[in-house]
Write a protein that holds these residues in place. Structure first.
Motif, PDB file in Angstrom:
ATOM      1  N   PHE B  23      -1.287  -0.224  -8.833  1.00  0.00           N
ATOM      2  CA  PHE B  23      -2.362  -0.349  -8.398  1.00  0.00           C
ATOM      3  C   PHE B  23      -1.858  -0.725  -6.843  1.00  0.00           C
ATOM      4  O   PHE B  23      -2.275  -0.183  -5.684  1.00  0.00           O
ATOM      5  CB  PHE B  23      -2.845  -1.157  -8.549  1.00  0.00           C
ATOM      6  CG  PHE B  23      -4.278  -1.234  -7.744  1.00  0.00           C
ATOM      7  CD1 PHE B  23      -5.322  -0.669  -8.021  1.00  0.00           C
ATOM      8  CD2 PHE B  23      -4.838  -2.820  -7.371  1.00  0.00           C
ATOM      9  CE1 PHE B  23      -6.752  -0.354  -7.332  1.00  0.00           C
ATOM     10  CE2 PHE B  23      -5.341  -2.746  -6.549  1.00  0.00           C
ATOM     11  CZ  PHE B  23      -6.693  -1.872  -6.458  1.00  0.00           C
ATOM     12  N   VAL B  24      -1.219  -2.034  -6.837  1.00  0.00           N
ATOM     13  CA  VAL B  24      -0.534  -2.209  -5.495  1.00  0.00           C
ATOM     14  C   VAL B  24       0.422  -1.228  -4.535  1.00  0.00           C
ATOM     15  O   VAL B  24      -0.055  -0.727  -3.460  1.00  0.00           O
ATOM     16  CB  VAL B  24       0.079  -3.392  -5.600  1.00  0.00           C
ATOM     17  CG1 VAL B  24       1.313  -3.885  -4.464  1.00  0.00           C
ATOM     18  CG2 VAL B  24       0.031  -4.170  -5.407  1.00  0.00           C
ATOM     19  N   LEU B  25       1.323  -0.452  -5.149  1.00  0.00           N
ATOM     20  CA  LEU B  25       2.073   0.689  -4.740  1.00  0.00           C
ATOM     21  C   LEU B  25       1.435   1.616  -4.023  1.00  0.00           C
ATOM     22  O   LEU B  25       1.416   2.081  -3.031  1.00  0.00           O
ATOM     23  CB  LEU B  25       2.919   1.296  -5.769  1.00  0.00           C
ATOM     24  CG  LEU B  25       4.621   0.189  -6.268  1.00  0.00           C
ATOM     25  CD1 LEU B  25       5.159   1.157  -7.003  1.00  0.00           C
ATOM     26  CD2 LEU B  25       5.455   0.158  -4.382  1.00  0.00           C
ATOM     27  N   GLY B  27      -1.739   1.554  -3.071  1.00  0.00           N
ATOM     28  CA  GLY B  27      -2.575   0.510  -2.638  1.00  0.00           C
ATOM     29  C   GLY B  27      -1.383   1.020  -0.925  1.00  0.00           C
ATOM     30  O   GLY B  27      -2.184   1.865   0.102  1.00  0.00           O
ATOM     31  N   PHE B  28      -0.346   0.636  -1.526  1.00  0.00           N
ATOM     32  CA  PHE B  28       0.689   0.393  -0.165  1.00  0.00           C
ATOM     33  C   PHE B  28       0.568   2.027   0.336  1.00  0.00           C
ATOM     34  O   PHE B  28       0.993   2.127   1.653  1.00  0.00           O
ATOM     35  CB  PHE B  28       1.442  -0.132  -0.152  1.00  0.00           C
ATOM     36  CG  PHE B  28       1.522  -2.236   0.170  1.00  0.00           C
ATOM     37  CD1 PHE B  28       0.454  -2.397   1.095  1.00  0.00           C
ATOM     38  CD2 PHE B  28       2.016  -2.993  -1.136  1.00  0.00           C
ATOM     39  CE1 PHE B  28       0.523  -3.337   1.413  1.00  0.00           C
ATOM     40  CE2 PHE B  28       1.014  -4.330  -0.298  1.00  0.00           C
ATOM     41  CZ  PHE B  28       0.577  -4.479   0.500  1.00  0.00           C
ATOM     42  N   LEU B  30      -1.196   4.288   0.489  1.00  0.00           N
ATOM     43  CA  LEU B  30      -2.281   4.791   0.702  1.00  0.00           C
ATOM     44  C   LEU B  30      -2.509   4.133   2.511  1.00  0.00           C
ATOM     45  O   LEU B  30      -2.413   5.110   3.525  1.00  0.00           O
ATOM     46  CB  LEU B  30      -3.845   4.491   0.216  1.00  0.00           C
ATOM     47  CG  LEU B  30      -3.894   5.397  -0.950  1.00  0.00           C
ATOM     48  CD1 LEU B  30      -5.737   4.746  -1.411  1.00  0.00           C
ATOM     49  CD2 LEU B  30      -4.471   7.206  -0.210  1.00  0.00           C
ATOM     50  N   ILE B  31      -1.987   3.000   2.107  1.00  0.00           N
ATOM     51  CA  ILE B  31      -2.223   2.658   4.173  1.00  0.00           C
ATOM     52  C   ILE B  31      -0.644   3.153   4.758  1.00  0.00           C
ATOM     53  O   ILE B  31      -0.653   3.061   6.044  1.00  0.00           O
ATOM     54  CB  ILE B  31      -1.729   1.006   3.964  1.00  0.00           C
ATOM     55  CG1 ILE B  31      -3.020   0.267   3.104  1.00  0.00           C
ATOM     56  CG2 ILE B  31      -1.493   0.040   5.269  1.00  0.00           C
ATOM     57  CD1 ILE B  31      -3.820   0.563   3.917  1.00  0.00           C
ATOM     58  N   VAL B  32       0.337   3.418   4.168  1.00  0.00           N
ATOM     59  CA  VAL B  32       1.140   3.469   5.045  1.00  0.00           C
ATOM     60  C   VAL B  32       1.102   5.092   5.441  1.00  0.00           C
ATOM     61  O   VAL B  32       1.266   5.464   6.838  1.00  0.00           O
ATOM     62  CB  VAL B  32       3.074   3.914   3.851  1.00  0.00           C
ATOM     63  CG1 VAL B  32       4.103   4.861   4.858  1.00  0.00           C
ATOM     64  CG2 VAL B  32       2.926   2.007   3.954  1.00  0.00           C
ATOM     65  N   ARG B  34      -1.327   6.412   6.199  1.00  0.00           N
ATOM     66  CA  ARG B  34      -2.776   5.952   7.342  1.00  0.00           C
ATOM     67  C   ARG B  34      -1.610   6.225   8.618  1.00  0.00           C
ATOM     68  O   ARG B  34      -1.971   6.598   9.447  1.00  0.00           O
ATOM     69  CB  ARG B  34      -3.731   5.629   6.958  1.00  0.00           C
ATOM     70  CG  ARG B  34      -4.310   5.088   7.919  1.00  0.00           C
ATOM     71  CD  ARG B  34      -5.579   6.242   8.728  1.00  0.00           C
ATOM     72  NE  ARG B  34      -6.606   5.600   9.386  1.00  0.00           N
ATOM     73  CZ  ARG B  34      -7.068   6.444   9.663  1.00  0.00           C
ATOM     74  NH1 ARG B  34      -7.146   7.847   9.921  1.00  0.00           N
ATOM     75  NH2 ARG B  34      -7.490   6.467  10.789  1.00  0.00           N
ATOM     76  N   PHE B  35      -0.434   5.172   8.405  1.00  0.00           N
ATOM     77  CA  PHE B  35       0.456   4.832   9.881  1.00  0.00           C
ATOM     78  C   PHE B  35       1.021   6.198   9.615  1.00  0.00           C
ATOM     79  O   PHE B  35       0.952   6.400  11.207  1.00  0.00           O
ATOM     80  CB  PHE B  35       0.918   3.250   9.717  1.00  0.00           C
ATOM     81  CG  PHE B  35       0.006   2.104  10.101  1.00  0.00           C
ATOM     82  CD1 PHE B  35      -0.868   1.414   8.567  1.00  0.00           C
ATOM     83  CD2 PHE B  35       0.219   1.792  10.591  1.00  0.00           C
ATOM     84  CE1 PHE B  35      -1.264   0.819   8.638  1.00  0.00           C
ATOM     85  CE2 PHE B  35      -1.075   0.532  11.555  1.00  0.00           C
ATOM     86  CZ  PHE B  35      -1.811   0.116  10.140  1.00  0.00           C
ATOM     87  N   VAL B  36       1.512   6.363   9.189  1.00  0.00           N
ATOM     88  CA  VAL B  36       2.202   7.944   9.544  1.00  0.00           C
ATOM     89  C   VAL B  36       1.025   9.002  10.003  1.00  0.00           C
ATOM     90  O   VAL B  36       1.996   9.412  11.323  1.00  0.00           O
ATOM     91  CB  VAL B  36       2.858   8.902   7.882  1.00  0.00           C
ATOM     92  CG1 VAL B  36       3.498   9.558   8.662  1.00  0.00           C
ATOM     93  CG2 VAL B  36       4.083   7.207   7.520  1.00  0.00           C
ATOM     94  N   LEU B  38      -2.034   7.866  11.875  1.00  0.00           N
ATOM     95  CA  LEU B  38      -1.547   8.105  13.143  1.00  0.00           C
ATOM     96  C   LEU B  38      -0.606   7.965  14.212  1.00  0.00           C
ATOM     97  O   LEU B  38      -0.365   8.141  15.465  1.00  0.00           O
ATOM     98  CB  LEU B  38      -2.308   6.287  12.756  1.00  0.00           C
ATOM     99  CG  LEU B  38      -3.195   6.065  12.576  1.00  0.00           C
ATOM    100  CD1 LEU B  38      -4.316   4.647  12.223  1.00  0.00           C
ATOM    101  CD2 LEU B  38      -4.651   6.305  13.710  1.00  0.00           C
ATOM    102  N   GLN B  39       0.381   7.446  13.699  1.00  0.00           N
ATOM    103  CA  GLN B  39       1.941   6.962  14.509  1.00  0.00           C
ATOM    104  C   GLN B  39       2.849   7.701  14.263  1.00  0.00           C
ATOM    105  O   GLN B  39       3.870   8.475  15.797  1.00  0.00           O
ATOM    106  CB  GLN B  39       2.182   6.240  14.149  1.00  0.00           C
ATOM    107  CG  GLN B  39       1.757   4.434  14.500  1.00  0.00           C
ATOM    108  CD  GLN B  39       2.695   3.221  14.061  1.00  0.00           C
ATOM    109  OE1 GLN B  39       2.626   2.868  12.387  1.00  0.00           O
ATOM    110  NE2 GLN B  39       2.276   2.023  14.480  1.00  0.00           N
TER     111      GLN B  39
END
Lengths: 388, 634
Positions: B23-25, B27-28, B30-32, B34-36, B38-39
């Motif tokens: 779950f943590v992996l 979740g992270f 997904l977040i990463v 999203r940052f990829v 955007l950035q």
């Protein structure tokens, strides 16, 4: 029940044996956890120098206090923590009721309780009291868990979460709810229940996104939620609908993140940060500063540090000696994940702005102390781990 | 069982821990992701957005070009002054704020009224001046209290000043704050909109309006880094503004001044043109107004005075007043007769003092008539009968055709906007002008009075001067212009406004000679003789008197007629007659006889221009002269 064979540290210190003293000092410390924690704090220090150098002294003081709390808690054996669970929970709920009845209003929310000598925010207490209480309850019912116990646990969880959400303080409510839900999850709640709820939740989020324009129409009232909460969700779905007001945070934060690129603009070179476009840059939006000044590389470093912290925490939970310690450690570990996930989602514009700080990086003493208290719990559990 | 249960529980717990780890992996991840996104994926977009946030272009308003007369006398100036400005949208209570400011800065009722007027005309987010030209002391007083007044600020602004006040106000015009209509026009044009960022004033009338493009200059820009509240943090780059071009006029300031003074308190207009170039030497309309009143936004009181005055000082009579030319029309009629071959110069008619057409009798001013009259004499004595018969013989359309070629009834194309066309009567004009069929028909009787410059005839003094200049230049018509050079303010490079010949009307020298002899005769032995007695140059001229009020059959007595119903006095002239250097037309509203009221003004202008002689007294001497005594008619 394991028996305690170790002597508790005596308050008397033998000055002649400095080595023994240092050994006692470091014995409760888990070097791996401390190392990761210090790495995260070093990142925070670096970013605070950029985002808000005038707060450096206060921030260092917060760190010292928090590390002190961490050490104190780490030195406590889990049974002592166990004995605190019920009184802390009861106290927390009573204080929350007190807040609902007599609390001070600040920024449109009733969160503070004025005790005459000091003002306290009881919801912060619940972040730790909640997993403690639920872990205590499941420990008590160990070996004889029934569906009824899960219902009671849900009730124990729902009461404070409801009170906090009503203040309203959605961010803290989510964190307390997360902490409790993870205890119940680790206690063995049936997948048959988790999967449908998860699917429903995802379906609800998808539905909100699809029907955004309809449900965000100004005349629509959302049952059970405040207007400002509706605004937060709606501006998240379409930040341009309110670029100067509620959407400003999300828009400017997203610009800060995106304009950072892979390696960032350089330390103290973030234009969004230093020209005041970025709101709350030293608190909830410190990750946007990291993203702008150190780019994706900076974000990855932070994410890896949290992964290491969580991995260590889950390992400690797996090796814990008792059910109570296991559930407590697992849940406390997952609090870090909830914090980090919500904050990172908020900063990158995929979650509403709910006021959740980036754990151990954002400026703010209370959250830092609470989180270090959590680290202390993990260390204590590790110190008294299961022996094969 | 006792031992096994915890083991089983532990392994189930570990499965849950593994699930949590997944779950943590997730979740992270997904977040990463999203940052990829955007950035990395959207990096260019967000980098641009951040730059747009950070960088602001501040306009630097260029200095407005100056206007100088032909000899370099500066007629408009710029000066920098501090103004106290309020941005209404940023102020909670406007009245209270102004009251508080008034405690230490001199804010008078007129300032408040002007501010209120500006407020009505502007948008809320504009910064509007409550006081201009602050003293250093007032600036210091405000700065010390600035923190108490959000939305109020002191700004250094460039102001236009007209150092000679009312002088040549109709020619120079004035600038004023850009109104919403002008703003809409500017915003329609992308380049214009960019160039007017930061500009608050625009030419409203006169040369200030027609040469706006030259005078404005090119706005410079400063690239500044701004913070979230819009405050400039530092300068990044600067493109300096290019100041507006200066205008050097054909107008002679001294000549203009003498002409204006010659009018005294009388209403009227004068246009003097250089034949052979079309350069305007003087352009007078009286009464005048002070253009300085408009620069900071005119106060309602001043506006009311200017607008309600019976004298209508805001009207540029030279360009927008249309008057019957009266007898000044006769030389052109005579030329028309020669050019069209309708009447030869030596053909004389017998003048009994009247002309009968159908049931109407058209009178000549001189009772008993002028006897035998040929063309030269008809001009010298201003014989009406001669022109009644001439007009009748030519017919309206032939007259109209010829006069149209001389520029009557159409815009001259002078470099000031808003010129009127006047009325050149013809059958076609009448048909267009009136709606009822019986009114649309042209009656032959109406042609008669056209011949003496009355009837539907109505021309601007500019048209009259323009035709006189064309006559003086032997039939070569130039477009009148007031600007001689456009001067680059930085390099001093001059761009000449070339004289533009519009038409060569092909007049024959012998025809022109007849007209000249007639007009010279006017000045030596006719109606202009008194005004030009002792002139050291040979001038050709013609006086005129235009009826304002029709007196049926009766004789006109100036002293008995109400001032506003008196005839307009006119005069046209060019000089020297053989080699004309200047041609002019003078109109004095309700001045009475042209010979008495208008010709002396022309004399002063010609004396100065040709001889450099300035008039002795400021006011014209003949203001109160009795015209009956001076001349029986013109």
């Amino acid at each position: 029940m394991p028996t305690l064979t170790r002597k508790t540290p005596t308050p008397m210190i033998n000055l002649t044996d400095l080595r023994l003293f240092l050994l006692r000092l470091v014995r409760p410390i888990d070097p791996f956890l401390l190392g990761v924690t210090l790495c995260i704090m070093a990142c925070a220090y670096l970013m605070m120098l950029s985002a808000s150098p005038e707060r450096m002294n206060a921030h260092i003081l917060n760190i010292i206090v928090a590390l002190g709390v961490m050490w104190i808690i780490a030195s406590q054996p889990p049974p002592r923590l166990h004995s605190f669970a019920l009184p802390l929970y009861v106290l927390g709920v009573l204080l929350l009721i007190g807040v609902a009845l007599f609390g001070d209003i600040s920024k449109g929310a009733r969160r503070w309780l004025n005790l005459g000598v000091m003002r306290i925010q009881p919801s912060e207490l619940m972040k730790i009291a909640m997993p403690l209480m639920l872990a205590w309850y499941f420990q008590k019912r160990e070996g004889a868990l029934k569906v009824r116990d899960f219902l009671i646990a849900t009730l124990l969880l729902a009461m404070p979460v409801g009170l906090i959400a009503a203040q309203p303080d959605l961010g803290t409510a989510i964190l307390v709810l997360g902490a409790g839900v993870f205890v119940i999850f680790f206690a063995g709640l049936s997948w048959k229940l988790i999967i449908p709820v998860g699917v429903l939740g995802i379906a609800a989020v998808v539905a909100v996104i699809i029907f955004q324009t309809d449900i965000c129409a100004p005349e629509v009232n959302w049952p059970g939620l405040h207007d400002y909460q509706k605004h937060r969700v709606c501006t998240l779905l379409d930040p341009s609908s309110d670029p100067r007001g509620k959407g400003f945070h999300t828009i400017q934060s997203t610009i800060a993140v995106g304009s950072g690129g892979f390696l960032g603009k350089g330390w103290r070179q973030g234009t969004q940060t230093h020209l005041d476009f970025l709101p709350e840059r030293h608190t909830d939006f410190i990750l946007a500063v990291i993203s702008e000044e150190f780019g994706l590389a900076g974000v990855l470093i932070i994410a890896i540090l949290y992964c290491l912290l969580i991995a260590r925490g889950l390992m400690i939970a797996s090796n814990a000696a008792t059910l109570f310690a296991r559930l407590l450690a697992g849940s406390v570990t997952m609090i870090f994940f909830t914090y980090a996930f919500v904050n990172m989602g908020m900063v990158s514009g995929i979650l509403p702005v709910v006021g959740v700080p980036l754990p151990m990086v954002s400026y703010g003493g209370t959250a830092l102390v609470t989180l270090c208290l959590g680290i202390g719990i993990l260390m204590s559990v590790q110190q008294h781990r299961r022996r094969r | 069982m006792e031992l096994k249960a915890p083991e089983q529980e532990l392994s189930r717990f570990r499965a849950r821990v593994a699930a949590a780890a997944v779950f943590v992996l997730v979740g992270f991840s997904l977040i990463v992701a999203r940052f990829v996104y955007l950035q990395i994926v959207r990096y260019d977009y967000y980098a641009t957005r951040a730059e747009e946030n950070r960088i602001s272009l501040l306009p630097i308003v260029p200095n407005r070009g100056l206007i100088m007369d032909r000899n370099g006398v500066v007629l408009t100036r710029n000066y920098s002054a501090y103004t106290l400005e309020i941005t209404p949208s940023k102020v909670r209570n406007l009245e209270d704020t102004i009251d508080e400011l008034a405690e230490f800065i001199d804010i008078q009722t007129k300032d408040r009224k002007r501010f209120r007027k500006l407020l009505e005309e502007s948008k809320n987010f504009e910064s509007l001046p409550i006081r201009t030209r602050l003293t250093d002391e007032e600036v210091a007083k405000f700065i010390a209290r600035r923190y108490k007044f959000p939305g109020v600020d002191i700004k250094a602004r460039l102001f236009r000043q007209y150092p000679f006040g009312e002088f040549a106000s109709h020619a120079i015009g004035y600038i004023g704050r850009i109104n919403q209509k002008e703003m809409a026009r500017i915003e329609d044009d992308e380049d214009l909109a960019a160039n007017y960022r930061g500009t608050e004033h625009i030419g409203k009338t006169g040369l200030e309006q027609s040469y706006e493009k030259e005078l404005h200059g090119i706005t410079g820009f400063e690239q500044v880094e701004v913070d979230a509240s819009g405050r400039a943090v530092r300068s990044l780059a600067r493109t300096p503004p290019i100041p507006g071009n200066n205008l050097q006029l054909t107008m002679d300031a001294e000549l203009q001044r003498i002409a204006e003074q010659a009018f005294g308190n009388r209403r009227g207009a004068l246009v003097a043109i250089e034949p052979g170039t079309g350069g305007v030497l003087a352009l007078v309309s009286t009464p005048r107004f002070d253009p300085n009143l408009f620069v900071d936004g005119i106060t309602p009181d001043n506006w009311d005075v200017l607008n309600t005055s019976l004298d209508k000082p805001m009207i540029n009579r030279a360009l927008n007043g249309a008057y019957p030319p009266g007898s000044t029309f006769k030389p052109f009629m005579a030329l028309g007769a020669l050019v069209t071959g309708k009447r030869a110069a030596n053909v004389a008619i017998a003048d009994p003092g009247y002309f009968v057409f159908g049931n109407n009798t058209f009178r000549d001013d001189k009772v008993g008539g002028h006897g035998m009259v040929d063309m030269v004499k008809s001009i010298v004595v201003s014989c009406d009968t001669y022109y009644y018969t001439l007009a009748n013989e030519m017919g309206i359309d032939l007259i109209s055709d010829f006069m149209g070629k001389l520029g009557f009834g159409s815009r001259t194309g002078i470099d000031i906007e808003g010129e009127s066309t006047g009325v050149l009567p013809s059958q076609a004009w009448k048909k267009k002008r009136f709606k009822k069929p019986e009114q649309q028909k042209w009656y032959a009787g109406e042609t008669i009075s056209i011949g003496i410059g009355q009837g539907y005839n109505a021309y601007t003094p500019l048209q009259l001067a323009h035709a006189t200049a064309t006559l003086a230049a032997g039939g070569i018509m130039f477009k009148p212009h007031i600007v001689k050079y456009v001067v680059d303010a930085q390099t001093g490079q001059r761009r000449v406004v070339e004289p533009t010949p519009v038409a060569d009307l092909g007049f024959k020298p012998e025809h022109l000679d007849v007209i000249r002899r007639g007009m010279v005769g006017v000045m030596t032995g006719g109606t202009g003789a008194r005004a030009f007695a002792g002139a050291k140059y040979e001038a050709a001229g013609k006086t005129g008197t235009a009826q304002v009020f029709s007196l049926k059959g009766g004789k006109y007595k100036e002293s008995e007629t109400h001032e506003r119903l008196r005839d307009h006095a006119l005069f046209i002239a060019y000089a020297p007659a053989k080699d004309p250097k200047i041609a002019l037309a003078v109109l004095v509203e309700n001045g009475g006889f042209g010979a008495a009221a208008a010709a002396p003004i022309a004399r002063q202008v010609l004396d100065y221009y040709l001889l450099g002689v300035k008039p002795a007294g400021a006011a014209p001497e003949d203001a109160d002269a009795d015209p009956e005594d001076a001349h029986t008619h013109d």
